[in-house]
Design a protein around this motif. Structure first.
Motif, PDB file in Angstrom:
ATOM      1  N   ARG B 145       0.833  -1.204   0.000  1.00 54.65           N
ATOM      2  CA  ARG B 145       0.000   0.000   0.000  1.00 54.65           C
ATOM      3  C   ARG B 145       0.862   1.246   0.000  1.00 54.65           C
ATOM      4  NH1 ARG B 145      -2.547  -1.051   5.961  1.00 54.65           N
ATOM      5  NH2 ARG B 145      -0.584  -1.347   7.072  1.00 54.65           N
ATOM      6  N   VAL B 146       0.181   2.376  -0.154  1.00 53.17           N
ATOM      7  CA  VAL B 146       0.844   3.671  -0.039  1.00 53.17           C
ATOM      8  C   VAL B 146       0.558   4.222   1.350  1.00 53.17           C
ATOM      9  CG1 VAL B 146       0.784   6.074  -0.840  1.00 53.17           C
ATOM     10  CG2 VAL B 146       0.903   4.198  -2.488  1.00 53.17           C
ATOM     11  N   VAL B 147       1.604   4.762   1.978  1.00 53.29           N
ATOM     12  CA  VAL B 147       1.482   5.362   3.305  1.00 53.29           C
ATOM     13  C   VAL B 147       1.845   6.835   3.198  1.00 53.29           C
ATOM     14  CG1 VAL B 147       2.271   5.273   5.705  1.00 53.29           C
ATOM     15  CG2 VAL B 147       2.136   3.161   4.354  1.00 53.29           C
ATOM     16  N   VAL B 148       0.976   7.691   3.728  1.00 50.61           N
ATOM     17  CA  VAL B 148       1.221   9.131   3.737  1.00 50.61           C
ATOM     18  C   VAL B 148       1.519   9.554   5.168  1.00 50.61           C
ATOM     19  CG1 VAL B 148       0.304  11.400   3.115  1.00 50.61           C
ATOM     20  CG2 VAL B 148      -0.486   9.352   1.881  1.00 50.61           C
ATOM     21  N   LEU B 149       2.621  10.290   5.356  1.00 47.18           N
ATOM     22  CA  LEU B 149       3.007  10.757   6.680  1.00 47.18           C
ATOM     23  C   LEU B 149       3.046  12.283   6.679  1.00 47.18           C
ATOM     24  CD1 LEU B 149       5.170   8.112   5.902  1.00 47.18           C
ATOM     25  CD2 LEU B 149       4.950   8.090   8.389  1.00 47.18           C
ATOM     26  N   PRO B 150       1.954  12.927   7.060  1.00 48.37           N
ATOM     27  CA  PRO B 150       1.901  14.393   7.051  1.00 48.37           C
ATOM     28  C   PRO B 150       2.937  14.978   8.022  1.00 48.37           C
ATOM     29  CG  PRO B 150      -0.292  13.450   7.368  1.00 48.37           C
ATOM     30  CD  PRO B 150       0.697  12.341   7.554  1.00 48.37           C
ATOM     31  N   GLY B 151       3.413  16.166   7.718  1.00 50.57           N
ATOM     32  CA  GLY B 151       4.372  16.776   8.630  1.00 50.57           C
ATOM     33  C   GLY B 151       5.027  18.002   8.037  1.00 50.57           C
ATOM     34  N   THR B 152       6.001  18.533   8.752  1.00 49.36           N
ATOM     35  CA  THR B 152       6.786  19.655   8.248  1.00 49.36           C
ATOM     36  C   THR B 152       7.341  19.285   6.877  1.00 49.36           C
ATOM     37  OG1 THR B 152       7.357  20.259  10.489  1.00 49.36           O
ATOM     38  CG2 THR B 152       8.759  21.142   8.752  1.00 49.36           C
ATOM     39  N   HIS B 153       7.905  18.085   6.798  1.00 46.06           N
ATOM     40  CA  HIS B 153       8.356  17.516   5.531  1.00 46.06           C
ATOM     41  C   HIS B 153       7.598  16.204   5.342  1.00 46.06           C
ATOM     42  CE1 HIS B 153      12.417  19.864   6.063  1.00 46.06           C
ATOM     43  NE2 HIS B 153      11.391  20.645   5.823  1.00 46.06           N
ATOM     44  N   SER B 154       6.443  16.298   4.703  1.00 42.10           N
ATOM     45  CA  SER B 154       5.585  15.125   4.503  1.00 42.10           C
ATOM     46  C   SER B 154       6.268  14.077   3.632  1.00 42.10           C
ATOM     47  CB  SER B 154       4.295  15.539   3.786  1.00 42.10           C
ATOM     48  OG  SER B 154       3.539  16.395   4.587  1.00 42.10           O
ATOM     49  N   LYS B 155       5.899  12.821   3.863  1.00 43.02           N
ATOM     50  CA  LYS B 155       6.444  11.722   3.064  1.00 43.02           C
ATOM     51  C   LYS B 155       5.305  10.904   2.464  1.00 43.02           C
ATOM     52  CE  LYS B 155      10.479  12.661   5.147  1.00 43.02           C
ATOM     53  NZ  LYS B 155      11.638  13.270   4.485  1.00 43.02           N
ATOM     54  N   TRP B 156       5.488  10.528   1.235  1.00 42.57           N
ATOM     55  CA  TRP B 156       4.625   9.518   0.591  1.00 42.57           C
ATOM     56  C   TRP B 156       5.513   8.300   0.349  1.00 42.57           C
ATOM     57  CZ3 TRP B 156      -0.552  10.249  -1.565  1.00 42.57           C
ATOM     58  CH2 TRP B 156      -1.128  11.479  -1.203  1.00 42.57           C
ATOM     59  N   ALA B 157       5.083   7.148   0.861  1.00 44.12           N
ATOM     60  CA  ALA B 157       5.928   5.952   0.784  1.00 44.12           C
ATOM     61  C   ALA B 157       5.129   4.772   0.245  1.00 44.12           C
ATOM     62  CB  ALA B 157       6.475   5.608   2.164  1.00 44.12           C
ATOM     63  N   ASP B 274       0.475  14.404  14.570  1.00 44.70           N
ATOM     64  CA  ASP B 274       0.811  15.793  14.873  1.00 44.70           C
ATOM     65  C   ASP B 274      -0.332  16.764  14.545  1.00 44.70           C
ATOM     66  OD1 ASP B 274       0.793  15.781  12.197  1.00 44.70           O
ATOM     67  OD2 ASP B 274       2.845  16.471  11.913  1.00 44.70           O
ATOM     68  N   GLY B 275      -1.532  16.255  14.429  1.00 45.24           N
ATOM     69  CA  GLY B 275      -2.681  17.137  14.232  1.00 45.24           C
ATOM     70  C   GLY B 275      -2.994  17.427  12.782  1.00 45.24           C
ATOM     71  N   LEU B 276      -2.125  16.994  11.880  1.00 40.79           N
ATOM     72  CA  LEU B 276      -2.369  17.265  10.460  1.00 40.79           C
ATOM     73  C   LEU B 276      -3.216  16.179   9.805  1.00 40.79           C
ATOM     74  CD1 LEU B 276       1.148  18.489   9.298  1.00 40.79           C
ATOM     75  CD2 LEU B 276      -0.956  19.835   9.374  1.00 40.79           C
ATOM     76  N   ASN B 277      -3.286  15.005  10.457  1.00 40.11           N
ATOM     77  CA  ASN B 277      -3.929  13.869   9.800  1.00 40.11           C
ATOM     78  C   ASN B 277      -5.368  14.165   9.407  1.00 40.11           C
ATOM     79  OD1 ASN B 277      -1.536  12.958  10.783  1.00 40.11           O
ATOM     80  ND2 ASN B 277      -2.286  10.913  11.251  1.00 40.11           N
ATOM     81  N   GLN B 278      -6.069  14.900  10.272  1.00 37.82           N
ATOM     82  CA  GLN B 278      -7.463  15.226   9.976  1.00 37.82           C
ATOM     83  C   GLN B 278      -7.560  16.023   8.679  1.00 37.82           C
ATOM     84  OE1 GLN B 278      -9.340  17.500  13.070  1.00 37.82           O
ATOM     85  NE2 GLN B 278     -11.394  17.257  12.198  1.00 37.82           N
ATOM     86  N   ARG B 279      -6.603  16.931   8.494  1.00 43.73           N
ATOM     87  CA  ARG B 279      -6.615  17.736   7.273  1.00 43.73           C
ATOM     88  C   ARG B 279      -6.345  16.863   6.035  1.00 43.73           C
ATOM     89  NH1 ARG B 279      -5.961  23.550   8.417  1.00 43.73           N
ATOM     90  NH2 ARG B 279      -6.235  23.711  10.651  1.00 43.73           N
ATOM     91  N   TYR B 280      -5.395  15.958   6.168  1.00 44.67           N
ATOM     92  CA  TYR B 280      -5.075  15.081   5.037  1.00 44.67           C
ATOM     93  C   TYR B 280      -6.250  14.148   4.721  1.00 44.67           C
ATOM     94  CZ  TYR B 280      -0.257  16.616   4.510  1.00 44.67           C
ATOM     95  OH  TYR B 280       0.856  17.361   4.240  1.00 44.67           O
ATOM     96  N   ALA B 281      -6.858  13.607   5.767  1.00 46.21           N
ATOM     97  CA  ALA B 281      -7.978  12.689   5.554  1.00 46.21           C
ATOM     98  C   ALA B 281      -9.151  13.418   4.908  1.00 46.21           C
ATOM     99  CB  ALA B 281      -8.404  12.076   6.895  1.00 46.21           C
TER     100      ALA B 281
END
Lengths: 310, 310
Positions: B145-157, B274-281
Motif C-alpha cells: 500500500r501507499v502510506v502518507v506521513l503528514p508533517g513539516t516535511h511530509s512523506k509519501w511511501a 501531529d494534528g495534520l492527519n485530519q486535514r489530510y484525511a
C-alpha cells in the motif's frame, strides 16, 4: 543644488513599502535630478505622509515653485496616503488617467495619485497590481506582447490593442525570500559574498523546473532537493540559495506557461530594475521564450504618460 | 511513581528537534509509563545528550535497572548524538535492524539508535527520511500500500512485498508555516482562537488545488488568492490561514498524484499524530483517494519491531 525654475515642469514620486524615489522632470521629459530615501510607507507613523514628502521634495519646491507631483506605488494603497480605486482591465492610458485621484498639498502643488489595475478575470479571485501597470505603460502599449515584471509578487501581463488586457500574479520573490531566510534552507546554506551569484547552481535549479514530465510539477518536493543535494554531496552550502532561486523562478515560468502566458517560440519583454531581471532573462530561453529588456525608467515614463493624458 | 522491575523490558525514545518522548515498555509490548519533555536536540548544548537522556529516564533506570533503550528521530542525525547511516530502499525490517548502531550508556544500558532510510531513486537527488521509516514499519509492512506521513516535511511511501520500496518528500508543512507566520499572509490574516479551524475556508483552498485544468498547477499564483480573496471581500481575515492550509496540502496531493503516488480509486494509509492527519484525511476524497488512519503509536510499534529483529 541650485536649479533654474524653468528647468523643471513636474515631479514623479515612486513611493513603495520600503523606499521613496523622486525625480524632477524637465520640459523634455528627462530627469533633471533624483532623490531616494528609505522613507517607505511602512516607516511613516500617524499617517504623516505630507511632512515626509515635503522633507524629500522641499528643496525642489523652494527652487522651482509648487510643481505638480505624480505619485505611484503603495502610497496609493489601503496602507498608503490615499487609497486610489483600481481601474479594471482592459485598460488603456486614458482609462488609467481617469482613475487618478488629486489632492492639493499645503504649498499649493497638485498631487496626482495614480490608480492600480484590477483583472476581473483573475483566478480564483480578481487579481490586482499597484505600480506595475505604470511600468507597463512606460514600456509601451504600442505593441501587442507579453510583459514580465519580476519581483516579490511577479506579474505576467498582456498588452493588446493599446491596452493592458490581463495579468496574473506569482508570489515568487516572496516564496524565495521565505525559503532563503527562514526555512531549513536558511539553516543549511551559506550565503556567497554580496553581489556574487553561483550561476551553475542557479541553472541547475532552473533546469529541474524546466524538465519535461510530471516530476518537475512537484514544486513542494523539488524544494527538498536543497537538503538532499547537500546530503548527497552534490550541492555545496554556498550553492544552495542560487539553486533554490533557479528552481523557484523556473517554476514561475513553468506555471506561467501552463496558464497560457506563453508557448515555446514566443517573445516577451522583461521590465523592472530590482536585480531580478538578469535571472529571468537567463531562464527564459530554457522555456523557449525570447526575452528582451524593457527600459530602466519604465515607471517614470509611464507616470508621465498617464499624467499627460489627464 | 514506583514500578516493579519485572513490569518493564525496555525503553523507546522518540527524540526529535523540539521534543523528547520516552515510553517504558512491558513484556507484552505495551506502554507502562510515558514521559514527554521539551528537551529536543536543538536545546542540547555541547553535545551533552547523555545527561539529558539520564534526566528523562533516570527514574525508570532506578526502578527497573539498566533497561535497553531504542532511540529514533533526529537524535540519529548529523545534528544529533550519533549520525546513523541511512539504509537504502528497498528495506525490510531485518535490513533496518542491521542498520542500527549501538552505544553503551554509563549506567550499563545498551542504547540502540535506529537508522534513517534513503531512496536512491529520489528525484533530483536521493531522498531521505529519519523516523518516518519506523512509523511505516509500525503501521505494518504486511500489506502492499501507499502510506502518507503528514508533517513539516511530509512523506509519501510505498510498501510492497514486506519492504519499503520508495518514498518522496514534500516540504508542505514548512511552506505553510513560512506563509502563515512570515509572509504577506501573516500580515493580513487573523488567527482563529486556538484549536478552531475554518473548515469551509480549508475546503475552498483544497478545491482550488484539486481543480482540473492548468490554472490549478499555478501554485505560486494561487497563493496570491490569500490577498486577492480578502481584497475582493470573499475571504475574511480569520479564513485566510485555513484557506492557505487547504491550498498547500491540496497541492501536495496534486503533486503526489502527478508523480504517480496514487490515482483516483486508490487507497492509502495516513500515519502520524501531529494534528495534520485530519486535514489530510479530509482532502484525500477530493482526489478520489480512500484514506484510512494508521495506528497512533506507529513509531513505538516500529521501534519495537526493528529492535526485536536485531
Amino acid at each position: 543644488m541650485t536649479l533654474p525654475t524653468a528647468a523643471a515642469v513636474g515631479i514623479v514620486v515612486d513611493w513603495g513599502t520600503t523606499t521613496l524615489r523622486a525625480s524632477l522632470i524637465g520640459p523634455d521629459g528627462a530627469t533633471r535630478a533624483a532623490v531616494e530615501t528609505p522613507d517607505g510607507i511602512q516607516t511613516v507613523t500617524d499617517r504623516a505622509f505630507e511632512p515626509v514628502l515635503m522633507r524629500a521634495l522641499g528643496q525642489w519646491f523652494a527652487a522651482c515653485g509648487p510643481l505638480p507631483v505624480t505619485a505611484l506605488g503603495m502610497i496609493t494603497s489601503r496602507n498608503g496616503w490615499v487609497e486610489v480605486p483600481y481601474v479594471d482591465c482592459p485598460a488603456d492610458i486614458p482609462a488609467l488617467a481617469r482613475g487618478m485621484v488629486e489632492r492639493r498639498l499645503r504649498n499649493g502643488s497638485v498631487l496626482r495619485l495614480l490608480p492600480g489595475l484590477r483583472n476581473p478575470a483573475g483566478h480564483p479571485f480578481p487579481d490586482v497590481m499597484r505600480g506595475e501597470e505604470t511600468q507597463i505603460v512606460g514600456a509601451g502599449l504600442d505593441r501587442d506582447r507579453v510583459v514580465v515584471l519580476p519581483g516579490t509578487h511577479s506579474k505576467w501581463a498582456r498588452v493588446a490593442g493599446g491596452a493592458i488586457t490581463g495579468f496574473q500574479t506569482f508570489v515568487t520573490g516572496e516564496v524565495y525570500a521565505l525559503l532563503a531566510h527562514h526555512s531549513f534552507i536558511a539553516r543549511t546554506s551559506s550565503p556567497l559574498p554580496a553581489g556574487e551569484t553561483d550561476w551553475a547552481a542557479f541553472d541547475r535549479g532552473a533546469a529541474l523546473a524546466g524538465e519535461a514530465g510530471p516530476q518537475a510539477d512537484a514544486f513542494l518536493s523539488l524544494l527538498f532537493g536543497a537538503r538532499t543535494g547537500m546530503l548527497d554531496g552534490q550541492l555545496a552550502a554556498t550553492a544552495i540559495r542560487d539553486f533554490v532561486s533557479g528552481l523557484v523562478i523556473g517554476h514561475e515560468f513553468r506555471q506561467a506557461r501552463a496558464c497560457g502566458w506563453f508557448a515555446a517560440g514566443d517573445a516577451a519583454l522583461i521590465v523592472g530594475n530590482d536585480g531580478l531581471n538578469q535571472r529571468y532573462a537567463r531562464i527564459a530561453p530554457l522555456f523557449g521564450l525570447a526575452a528582451s529588456p524593457g527600459p530602466d525608467d519604465a515607471a517614470l515614463r509611464g507616470a508621465l504618460a498617464i499624467a499627460a493624458a489627464a
